[in-house]
Design a protein around this motif. Structure first.
Motif, PDB file in Angstrom:
ATOM      1  N   GLY A 218      17.643  -5.293  13.783  1.00 40.29           N
ATOM      2  CA  GLY A 218      17.018  -4.329  14.610  1.00 40.29           C
ATOM      3  C   GLY A 218      16.684  -2.851  14.195  1.00 40.29           C
ATOM      4  O   GLY A 218      15.579  -2.216  14.183  1.00 40.29           O
ATOM      5  N   GLN A 219      17.672  -2.326  13.617  1.00 41.77           N
ATOM      6  CA  GLN A 219      17.748  -1.223  12.706  1.00 41.77           C
ATOM      7  C   GLN A 219      16.534  -1.105  11.638  1.00 41.77           C
ATOM      8  O   GLN A 219      15.799  -0.201  11.537  1.00 41.77           O
ATOM      9  CB  GLN A 219      19.135  -0.784  12.099  1.00 41.77           C
ATOM     10  N   GLN A 220      16.508  -2.052  10.921  1.00 42.42           N
ATOM     11  CA  GLN A 220      15.414  -2.191   9.803  1.00 42.42           C
ATOM     12  C   GLN A 220      14.051  -2.163  10.459  1.00 42.42           C
ATOM     13  O   GLN A 220      13.000  -1.627   9.928  1.00 42.42           O
ATOM     14  CB  GLN A 220      15.697  -3.689   8.911  1.00 42.42           C
ATOM     15  N   MET A 221      13.887  -2.860  11.597  1.00 44.70           N
ATOM     16  CA  MET A 221      12.544  -2.850  12.083  1.00 44.70           C
ATOM     17  C   MET A 221      12.278  -1.417  12.982  1.00 44.70           C
ATOM     18  O   MET A 221      11.288  -1.182  12.626  1.00 44.70           O
ATOM     19  CB  MET A 221      12.638  -4.136  13.298  1.00 44.70           C
ATOM     20  N   TYR A 222      13.226  -0.771  13.281  1.00 40.80           N
ATOM     21  CA  TYR A 222      12.855   0.593  13.810  1.00 40.80           C
ATOM     22  C   TYR A 222      12.322   1.505  12.532  1.00 40.80           C
ATOM     23  O   TYR A 222      11.580   2.393  12.844  1.00 40.80           O
ATOM     24  CB  TYR A 222      14.074   1.252  14.377  1.00 40.80           C
ATOM     25  N   LYS A 223      13.193   1.293  11.381  1.00 43.65           N
ATOM     26  CA  LYS A 223      12.883   2.182  10.328  1.00 43.65           C
ATOM     27  C   LYS A 223      11.368   1.834   9.889  1.00 43.65           C
ATOM     28  O   LYS A 223      10.594   2.635   9.399  1.00 43.65           O
ATOM     29  CB  LYS A 223      13.789   1.790   9.051  1.00 43.65           C
ATOM     30  N   ALA A 224      11.147   0.498   9.827  1.00 45.13           N
ATOM     31  CA  ALA A 224       9.619   0.011   9.622  1.00 45.13           C
ATOM     32  C   ALA A 224       8.615   0.694  10.446  1.00 45.13           C
ATOM     33  O   ALA A 224       7.613   1.176  10.149  1.00 45.13           O
ATOM     34  CB  ALA A 224       9.626  -1.427   9.585  1.00 45.13           C
ATOM     35  N   MET A 225       8.877   0.716  11.683  1.00 46.77           N
ATOM     36  CA  MET A 225       8.101   1.357  12.613  1.00 46.77           C
ATOM     37  C   MET A 225       8.005   3.007  12.372  1.00 46.77           C
ATOM     38  O   MET A 225       6.841   3.572  12.377  1.00 46.77           O
ATOM     39  CB  MET A 225       8.787   1.314  14.066  1.00 46.77           C
ATOM     40  N   ASP A 226       9.161   3.620  11.883  1.00 45.10           N
ATOM     41  CA  ASP A 226       8.782   4.956  11.675  1.00 45.10           C
ATOM     42  C   ASP A 226       8.178   5.219  10.228  1.00 45.10           C
ATOM     43  O   ASP A 226       7.097   5.967  10.187  1.00 45.10           O
ATOM     44  CB  ASP A 226      10.192   5.656  11.060  1.00 45.10           C
ATOM     45  N   VAL A 227       8.055   4.151   9.249  1.00 44.67           N
ATOM     46  CA  VAL A 227       6.952   4.276   8.136  1.00 44.67           C
ATOM     47  C   VAL A 227       5.521   3.906   8.558  1.00 44.67           C
ATOM     48  O   VAL A 227       4.775   4.769   8.260  1.00 44.67           O
ATOM     49  CB  VAL A 227       7.435   3.057   7.196  1.00 44.67           C
ATOM     50  N   LEU A 228       5.580   2.918   9.589  1.00 46.13           N
ATOM     51  CA  LEU A 228       4.050   2.802  10.066  1.00 46.13           C
ATOM     52  C   LEU A 228       3.596   4.148  10.801  1.00 46.13           C
ATOM     53  O   LEU A 228       2.466   4.498  10.844  1.00 46.13           O
ATOM     54  CB  LEU A 228       3.949   1.614  11.118  1.00 46.13           C
ATOM     55  N   ALA A 229       4.391   4.642  11.659  1.00 45.10           N
ATOM     56  CA  ALA A 229       4.091   5.966  12.285  1.00 45.10           C
ATOM     57  C   ALA A 229       3.744   7.039  11.515  1.00 45.10           C
ATOM     58  O   ALA A 229       2.606   7.812  11.629  1.00 45.10           O
ATOM     59  CB  ALA A 229       5.339   6.565  13.345  1.00 45.10           C
ATOM     60  N   ASP A 230       4.342   7.227  10.358  1.00 43.36           N
ATOM     61  CA  ASP A 230       4.094   8.284   9.317  1.00 43.36           C
ATOM     62  C   ASP A 230       2.776   8.105   8.583  1.00 43.36           C
ATOM     63  O   ASP A 230       1.977   8.932   8.200  1.00 43.36           O
ATOM     64  CB  ASP A 230       5.120   8.340   8.006  1.00 43.36           C
ATOM     65  N   GLY A 231       2.392   6.702   8.509  1.00 40.93           N
ATOM     66  CA  GLY A 231       1.001   6.522   7.974  1.00 40.93           C
ATOM     67  C   GLY A 231       0.004   6.098   8.906  1.00 40.93           C
ATOM     68  O   GLY A 231      -1.148   5.484   8.450  1.00 40.93           O
ATOM     69  N   PHE A 232       0.217   6.377  10.113  1.00 40.88           N
ATOM     70  CA  PHE A 232      -0.859   5.754  11.324  1.00 40.88           C
ATOM     71  C   PHE A 232      -2.271   6.160  11.122  1.00 40.88           C
ATOM     72  O   PHE A 232      -2.968   5.189  11.040  1.00 40.88           O
ATOM     73  CB  PHE A 232      -0.334   6.265  12.635  1.00 40.88           C
ATOM     74  N   GLU A 233      -2.504   7.584  10.536  1.00 38.83           N
ATOM     75  CA  GLU A 233      -3.898   7.788  10.377  1.00 38.83           C
ATOM     76  C   GLU A 233      -4.604   7.128   9.143  1.00 38.83           C
ATOM     77  O   GLU A 233      -5.799   7.046   9.253  1.00 38.83           O
ATOM     78  CB  GLU A 233      -3.994   9.607  10.597  1.00 38.83           C
ATOM     79  N   LYS A 234      -3.604   6.921   8.180  1.00 40.14           N
ATOM     80  CA  LYS A 234      -4.315   6.476   7.142  1.00 40.14           C
ATOM     81  C   LYS A 234      -4.550   4.641   7.571  1.00 40.14           C
ATOM     82  O   LYS A 234      -5.615   4.432   7.056  1.00 40.14           O
ATOM     83  CB  LYS A 234      -3.415   6.459   6.081  1.00 40.14           C
ATOM     84  N   VAL A 235      -3.685   4.231   8.112  1.00 39.00           N
ATOM     85  CA  VAL A 235      -3.997   2.740   8.525  1.00 39.00           C
ATOM     86  C   VAL A 235      -5.211   2.577   9.453  1.00 39.00           C
ATOM     87  O   VAL A 235      -6.010   1.968   9.202  1.00 39.00           O
ATOM     88  CB  VAL A 235      -2.805   2.146   9.191  1.00 39.00           C
ATOM     89  N   GLU A 236      -5.465   3.609  10.436  1.00 31.73           N
ATOM     90  CA  GLU A 236      -6.412   3.545  11.284  1.00 31.73           C
ATOM     91  C   GLU A 236      -7.999   3.663  10.493  1.00 31.73           C
ATOM     92  O   GLU A 236      -8.630   2.972  10.694  1.00 31.73           O
ATOM     93  CB  GLU A 236      -6.399   4.716  12.372  1.00 31.73           C
ATOM     94  N   LYS A 237      -7.733   4.594   9.708  1.00 31.47           N
ATOM     95  CA  LYS A 237      -9.071   4.816   8.862  1.00 31.47           C
ATOM     96  C   LYS A 237      -9.381   3.765   7.921  1.00 31.47           C
ATOM     97  O   LYS A 237     -10.370   3.545   7.865  1.00 31.47           O
ATOM     98  CB  LYS A 237      -8.843   6.291   7.909  1.00 31.47           C
ATOM     99  N   ARG A 238      -8.353   3.198   7.249  1.00 32.76           N
ATOM    100  CA  ARG A 238      -8.507   1.950   6.665  1.00 32.76           C
ATOM    101  C   ARG A 238      -9.013   0.899   7.029  1.00 32.76           C
ATOM    102  O   ARG A 238      -9.903   0.027   6.736  1.00 32.76           O
ATOM    103  CB  ARG A 238      -7.208   1.658   5.797  1.00 32.76           C
ATOM    104  N   LEU A 239      -8.654   0.742   8.396  1.00 33.57           N
ATOM    105  CA  LEU A 239      -9.251  -0.505   9.275  1.00 33.57           C
ATOM    106  C   LEU A 239     -10.720   0.060   9.393  1.00 33.57           C
ATOM    107  O   LEU A 239     -11.542  -1.092   9.185  1.00 33.57           O
ATOM    108  CB  LEU A 239      -8.734  -0.344  10.714  1.00 33.57           C
ATOM    109  N   ALA A 240     -11.152   1.178   9.933  1.00 27.92           N
ATOM    110  CA  ALA A 240     -12.476   1.484  10.129  1.00 27.92           C
ATOM    111  C   ALA A 240     -13.331   1.122   8.835  1.00 27.92           C
ATOM    112  O   ALA A 240     -14.315   0.678   8.913  1.00 27.92           O
ATOM    113  CB  ALA A 240     -12.678   2.808  10.501  1.00 27.92           C
ATOM    114  N   GLU A 241     -12.963   1.727   7.662  1.00 24.84           N
ATOM    115  CA  GLU A 241     -13.596   1.567   6.261  1.00 24.84           C
ATOM    116  C   GLU A 241     -13.738   0.059   5.978  1.00 24.84           C
ATOM    117  O   GLU A 241     -14.676  -0.533   5.655  1.00 24.84           O
ATOM    118  CB  GLU A 241     -12.591   2.231   5.250  1.00 24.84           C
TER     119      GLU A 241
END
Length: 183
Positions: free
Chosen positions: A41-64
């Motif tokens: 579970g701890q590794q999954m929470y760390k992964a969520m932190d990584v996703l949160a840090d790149g949230f805007e980039k991921v959203e922008k890439r989805l739109a592109e």
């Protein structure tokens, strides 16, 4: 292990939706993604932190990516909902804790639960203002198959306050001339 954790969470949500803790304890994940067998579970929470840090980039890439594939989204649906965080104890235990607080002369509970403030006490739909809560926002295409934007807001945020910021975000992502339906 971050990439494995992210992929495992996606696989689990497609096959058998559940929490990160549930995924870490779910032995069935081995059938669909054997590499996830020893994820914690701890590794999954760390992964969520990584996703949160790149949230805007991921959203922008989805739109592109949608634009690159020629997918024009013209209709979006917007929804917000409040989610409360229940205390894991029954009414007897809760009453006992409240009595202890009064005996120890604790002040009234603060509205801010954590820093930065996200879980806030507010007016919940089920009339439980003592519980911390968050407002979850989602914008999906009209088919309900694709989330193009989502965000978590403090629990005392009104739906009206969310809309202006969301429209600005969608415009920055390149969504224009869209029909908008909201809740």
């Amino acid at each position: 292990r971050v990439d494995l954790a992210i992929f495992a969470m996606v696989v689990a949500q497609l096959v058998a939706p559940q929490s990160k803790r549930g995924i870490a304890e779910w032995k069935g994940i081995e059938l669909f993604f054997p590499e996830a067998e020893y994820l914690t579970g701890q590794q999954m929470y760390k992964a969520m932190d990584v996703l949160a840090d790149g949230f805007e980039k991921v959203e922008k890439r989805l739109a592109e990516a949608l634009e690159e594939q020629g997918i024009k989204i013209k209709r979006l649906l917007h929804d917000t909902t409040s989610e409360k965080f229940s205390i894991r104890c029954d009414d007897v235990e809760r009453a006992k804790r409240e009595d202890e607080r009064l005996r120890n002369h604790y002040t009234e509970r603060l509205a801010v639960i954590n820093e930065p403030p996200i879980r806030m006490r507010g007016h919940s739909k089920d009339k439980r203002p003592e519980l911390p809560q968050v407002v979850i926002e989602a914008v999906v295409d009209a088919s309900h198959r694709l989330i193009v934007h989502h965000k978590t807001h403090p629990g005392n945020t009104s739906d009206k306050a969310v809309t202006k910021e969301t429209i600005q975000t969608l415009e920055a992502l390149g969504y224009r001339e869209i029909e908008w339906a909201g809740d």
